[in-house]
Design a protein around this motif. Structure first.
Motif, mmCIF file in Angstrom:
data_model
loop_
_atom_site.group_PDB
_atom_site.id
_atom_site.type_symbol
_atom_site.label_atom_id
_atom_site.label_comp_id
_atom_site.label_asym_id
_atom_site.label_seq_id
_atom_site.Cartn_x
_atom_site.Cartn_y
_atom_site.Cartn_z
ATOM 1 N N ARG A 186 0.840 -1.197 0.000
ATOM 2 C CA ARG A 186 0.000 0.000 0.000
ATOM 3 C C ARG A 186 0.875 1.246 0.000
ATOM 4 O O ARG A 186 1.954 1.257 0.598
ATOM 5 C CB ARG A 186 -0.916 0.005 1.222
ATOM 6 C CG ARG A 186 -1.809 -1.229 1.301
ATOM 7 C CD ARG A 186 -2.382 -1.401 2.683
ATOM 8 N NE ARG A 186 -3.152 -2.642 2.781
ATOM 9 C CZ ARG A 186 -3.348 -3.306 3.916
ATOM 10 N NH1 ARG A 186 -2.823 -2.835 5.043
ATOM 11 N NH2 ARG A 186 -4.044 -4.413 3.925
ATOM 12 N N SER A 187 0.402 2.302 -0.647
ATOM 13 C CA SER A 187 1.165 3.544 -0.744
ATOM 14 C C SER A 187 0.241 4.740 -0.634
ATOM 15 O O SER A 187 -0.935 4.671 -1.008
ATOM 16 C CB SER A 187 1.918 3.619 -2.083
ATOM 17 O OG SER A 187 2.886 2.602 -2.196
ATOM 18 N N LEU A 188 0.804 5.822 -0.139
ATOM 19 C CA LEU A 188 0.132 7.115 -0.183
ATOM 20 C C LEU A 188 0.647 7.842 -1.413
ATOM 21 O O LEU A 188 1.861 8.020 -1.566
ATOM 22 C CB LEU A 188 0.449 7.920 1.081
ATOM 23 C CG LEU A 188 -0.307 9.241 1.213
ATOM 24 C CD1 LEU A 188 -1.732 8.978 1.720
ATOM 25 C CD2 LEU A 188 0.415 10.185 2.164
ATOM 26 N N VAL A 189 -0.260 8.258 -2.305
ATOM 27 C CA VAL A 189 0.151 8.839 -3.575
ATOM 28 C C VAL A 189 -0.579 10.153 -3.841
ATOM 29 O O VAL A 189 -1.655 10.407 -3.303
ATOM 30 C CB VAL A 189 -0.106 7.870 -4.753
ATOM 31 C CG1 VAL A 189 0.663 6.580 -4.567
ATOM 32 C CG2 VAL A 189 -1.595 7.595 -4.911
ATOM 33 N N ALA A 190 0.021 10.974 -4.697
ATOM 34 C CA ALA A 190 -0.600 12.207 -5.183
ATOM 35 C C ALA A 190 -0.664 12.140 -6.700
ATOM 36 O O ALA A 190 0.320 11.785 -7.356
ATOM 37 C CB ALA A 190 0.193 13.433 -4.736
ATOM 38 N N GLU A 191 -1.821 12.460 -7.245
ATOM 39 C CA GLU A 191 -1.958 12.492 -8.696
ATOM 40 C C GLU A 191 -1.298 13.755 -9.244
ATOM 41 O O GLU A 191 -1.429 14.840 -8.676
ATOM 42 C CB GLU A 191 -3.428 12.462 -9.094
ATOM 43 C CG GLU A 191 -3.650 12.413 -10.594
ATOM 44 C CD GLU A 191 -5.107 12.293 -10.961
ATOM 45 O OE1 GLU A 191 -5.451 12.616 -12.126
ATOM 46 O OE2 GLU A 191 -5.915 11.890 -10.100
ATOM 47 N N LEU A 192 -0.576 13.611 -10.356
ATOM 48 C CA LEU A 192 0.109 14.744 -10.956
ATOM 49 C C LEU A 192 -0.858 15.518 -11.846
ATOM 50 O O LEU A 192 -1.525 14.952 -12.700
ATOM 51 C CB LEU A 192 1.305 14.256 -11.781
ATOM 52 C CG LEU A 192 2.270 15.335 -12.266
ATOM 53 C CD1 LEU A 192 3.038 15.941 -11.102
ATOM 54 C CD2 LEU A 192 3.240 14.752 -13.291
ATOM 55 N N GLY A 193 -0.914 16.847 -11.641
ATOM 56 C CA GLY A 193 -1.746 17.711 -12.458
ATOM 57 C C GLY A 193 -0.921 18.763 -13.180
ATOM 58 O O GLY A 193 0.285 18.897 -12.930
ATOM 59 N N ASP A 194 -1.566 19.524 -14.076
ATOM 60 C CA ASP A 194 -0.885 20.560 -14.858
ATOM 61 C C ASP A 194 0.363 20.002 -15.541
ATOM 62 O O ASP A 194 1.439 20.608 -15.518
ATOM 63 C CB ASP A 194 -0.505 21.758 -13.980
ATOM 64 C CG ASP A 194 -1.710 22.421 -13.351
ATOM 65 O OD1 ASP A 194 -2.809 22.337 -13.938
ATOM 66 O OD2 ASP A 194 -1.567 23.019 -12.274
ATOM 67 N N VAL A 195 0.222 18.832 -16.144
ATOM 68 C CA VAL A 195 1.379 18.117 -16.696
ATOM 69 C C VAL A 195 1.887 18.795 -17.962
ATOM 70 O O VAL A 195 1.118 19.143 -18.861
ATOM 71 C CB VAL A 195 1.011 16.646 -16.996
ATOM 72 C CG1 VAL A 195 2.203 15.913 -17.598
ATOM 73 C CG2 VAL A 195 0.529 15.953 -15.729
ATOM 74 N N GLN A 196 3.183 18.968 -18.022
ATOM 75 C CA GLN A 196 3.864 19.470 -19.219
ATOM 76 C C GLN A 196 4.939 18.462 -19.599
ATOM 77 O O GLN A 196 5.818 18.167 -18.794
ATOM 78 C CB GLN A 196 4.496 20.838 -18.955
ATOM 79 C CG GLN A 196 3.504 21.915 -18.549
ATOM 80 C CD GLN A 196 4.185 23.231 -18.257
ATOM 81 O OE1 GLN A 196 5.233 23.538 -18.822
ATOM 82 N NE2 GLN A 196 3.595 24.018 -17.379
ATOM 83 N N GLY A 197 4.857 17.932 -20.814
ATOM 84 C CA GLY A 197 5.800 16.925 -21.254
ATOM 85 C C GLY A 197 5.178 15.544 -21.238
ATOM 86 O O GLY A 197 3.988 15.369 -20.959
ATOM 87 N N ASP A 198 5.985 14.538 -21.530
ATOM 88 C CA ASP A 198 5.544 13.145 -21.608
ATOM 89 C C ASP A 198 6.143 12.376 -20.435
ATOM 90 O O ASP A 198 7.350 12.181 -20.371
ATOM 91 C CB ASP A 198 5.994 12.532 -22.934
ATOM 92 C CG ASP A 198 5.424 11.145 -23.159
ATOM 93 O OD1 ASP A 198 4.811 10.590 -22.221
ATOM 94 O OD2 ASP A 198 5.598 10.604 -24.267
ATOM 95 N N CYS A 199 5.292 11.929 -19.519
ATOM 96 C CA CYS A 199 5.758 11.291 -18.282
ATOM 97 C C CYS A 199 5.844 9.767 -18.367
ATOM 98 O O CYS A 199 6.138 9.122 -17.362
ATOM 99 C CB CYS A 199 4.838 11.670 -17.124
ATOM 100 S SG CYS A 199 4.751 13.427 -16.740
ATOM 101 N N LYS A 200 5.598 9.177 -19.532
ATOM 102 C CA LYS A 200 5.462 7.722 -19.591
ATOM 103 C C LYS A 200 6.721 6.980 -19.168
ATOM 104 O O LYS A 200 6.648 5.843 -18.693
ATOM 105 C CB LYS A 200 5.035 7.275 -20.983
ATOM 106 C CG LYS A 200 6.035 7.520 -22.100
ATOM 107 C CD LYS A 200 5.503 7.041 -23.441
ATOM 108 C CE LYS A 200 6.453 7.343 -24.580
ATOM 109 N NZ LYS A 200 7.778 6.685 -24.434
ATOM 110 N N ASP A 201 7.893 7.602 -19.304
ATOM 111 C CA ASP A 201 9.144 6.936 -18.924
ATOM 112 C C ASP A 201 9.695 7.454 -17.604
ATOM 113 O O ASP A 201 10.843 7.154 -17.247
ATOM 114 C CB ASP A 201 10.202 7.131 -20.020
ATOM 115 C CG ASP A 201 9.820 6.446 -21.324
ATOM 116 O OD1 ASP A 201 9.211 5.354 -21.259
ATOM 117 O OD2 ASP A 201 10.123 6.991 -22.399
ATOM 118 N N ALA A 202 8.898 8.208 -16.863
ATOM 119 C CA ALA A 202 9.390 8.792 -15.613
ATOM 120 C C ALA A 202 9.662 7.708 -14.576
ATOM 121 O O ALA A 202 8.889 6.761 -14.428
ATOM 122 C CB ALA A 202 8.389 9.795 -15.075
ATOM 123 N N MET A 203 10.770 7.876 -13.847
ATOM 124 C CA MET A 203 11.156 6.955 -12.783
ATOM 125 C C MET A 203 11.014 7.574 -11.402
ATOM 126 O O MET A 203 10.659 6.885 -10.446
ATOM 127 C CB MET A 203 12.602 6.502 -12.979
ATOM 128 C CG MET A 203 12.873 5.762 -14.265
ATOM 129 S SD MET A 203 14.637 5.386 -14.484
ATOM 130 C CE MET A 203 14.904 4.236 -13.143
#
Length: 366
Positions: A186-203
């Protein structure tokens, strides 16, 4: 008969004594989605700061795992959340695919103040080659991920262990059982908003106002360096312990060290950047559920150059199933962090340790 939420405890017991048709719990990294903060029931001060409970706890402003699911990007605020205090309401089913994902709303006033303040923070996200996108931290939630055994999935679909038809499980029941199975996932997470760029390869992510991180990718070590690393490995305490087990296993082969059993060869990688060179070694031989299996990993820093006269300074020794692909300096003290698939090896209060966003995975390796 359904296994219900008692399944996880049963399978963990099975894993401790050896598995037959039941499947033992093993953790693997995975991905997770997120949901929205529930309104506070009444104004109250945020909870006091949570004291780190494990070596390697990470300041989320310096480093946070990034998870991409169904076209959305999520930043992990805490991979070891205080579920008893932070969660409210029944779990709901987000996905019954692989892995099964559930979520619970959070009690905002129960969160540490430092996490509450993270909402709205601009962050920069990085892939193996550097920065890939930016955004702001948005809604916070608790999520769980788990990979149930095959028979449980069949029960949920409407077929018991013996093939007898039974009523298919409702989403509410799947959510409850999956959440209970996901202890440690289980994890506590925050959804990313106002995205600029392509995050598909983000680590990973870190605050945008910090200096940009410079990742360095792994390379195969030259033969001479790999030979030296193997020699250094044989001086490690863990190597001696594994060798003693090997020599008494009944499968030991004369003149064949344990790390070369059945043709195995240690993997040696090298990371170079910012004036320093680091060597990673992974020795893995034998078989799970057999008379012998040896696993040893180590990280050294080379001092005095990177040539034949360089001195190996050990930073880490362990037995984690961790495969680093990138090195980056995340902390203000300049110590290296090695990144794997949703996992990181970094220096904490008690030395270097591997931390990951893990999924309980129920399987039998035997």
């Amino acid at each position: 008969m359904r296994l219900g939420s008692a399944l996880a405890a049963l399978l963990v017991v099975v894993s401790a004594v050896g598995c037959s048709k039941r499947e033992a719990a093993v953790k693997i990294p995975s991905v997770e989605p997120s949901v929205v903060i529930a309104p506070a029931p009444a104004p109250a001060a945020p909870s006091p700061e949570k004291v780190p409970v494990m070596p390697g706890d990470i300041d989320p402003s310096l480093f946070a795992h990034v998870l991409v699911e169904n076209g959305k990007t999520y930043v992990v605020l805490d991979a070891n959340p205080d579920v008893d205090r932070w969660a409210q309401g029944a779990p709901t089913l987000v996905s019954d695919e692989s892995p099964v994902v559930t979520r619970r709303e959070i009690v905002p006033t129960a969160l540490p103040a430092s996490l509450v303040r993270r909402i709205g923070t601009p962050v920069r996200l990085y892939g193996p080659q550097g920065a890939v996108c930016e955004g702001r931290l948005g809604p916070i939630s608790l999520i769980s991920r788990v990979e149930p055994e095959y028979n449980v999935r069949e029960q949920w679909k409407g077929e018991d262990f013996d093939g007898t038809p039974i009523p298919p499980a409702k989403p509410e029941q799947i959510a409850e059982e999956a959440w209970d199975m996901a202890e440690g996932g289980r994890s506590l997470v925050a959804e990313l908003g106002d995205v600029q760029g392509d995050c598909k390869d983000a680590m990973f992510a870190r605050d945008r106002d910090l200096a940009q991180a410079r990742p360095f990718t792994v390379k195969d070590a030259p033969t001479a360096l790999a030979t030296r690393a193997a020699a250094e490995m044989r001086n490690l305490a863990g190597y001696t312990e594994i060798d003693e087990t090997y020599q008494n296993s009944g499968v030991q082969t004369p003149d064949v060290p344990w790390e070369h059993l059945n043709g195995a060869t240690p993997t040696v990688k090298v990371f170079s950047g910012e004036g320093a060179t680091y060597v990673w070694l992974d020795a893995d031989a034998g078989e799970v559920c057999s008379a012998f299996r040896g696993k040893l990993t180590a990280l050294w820093k080379l001092e005095g150059g990177s040539g034949k006269d360089a001195r190996f300074v050990k930073l880490y020794e362990g037995e984690d199933d961790f495969l680093p692909s990138t090195l980056v300096h995340l902390d203000r003290d300049g110590s290296p962090s090695l990144l794997g698939y949703q996992s990181v090896l970094r220096k904490g209060p008690s030395g270097f340790a591997v931390r990951s966003v893990s999924v309980p995975y129920f399987l039998c390796p035997c």
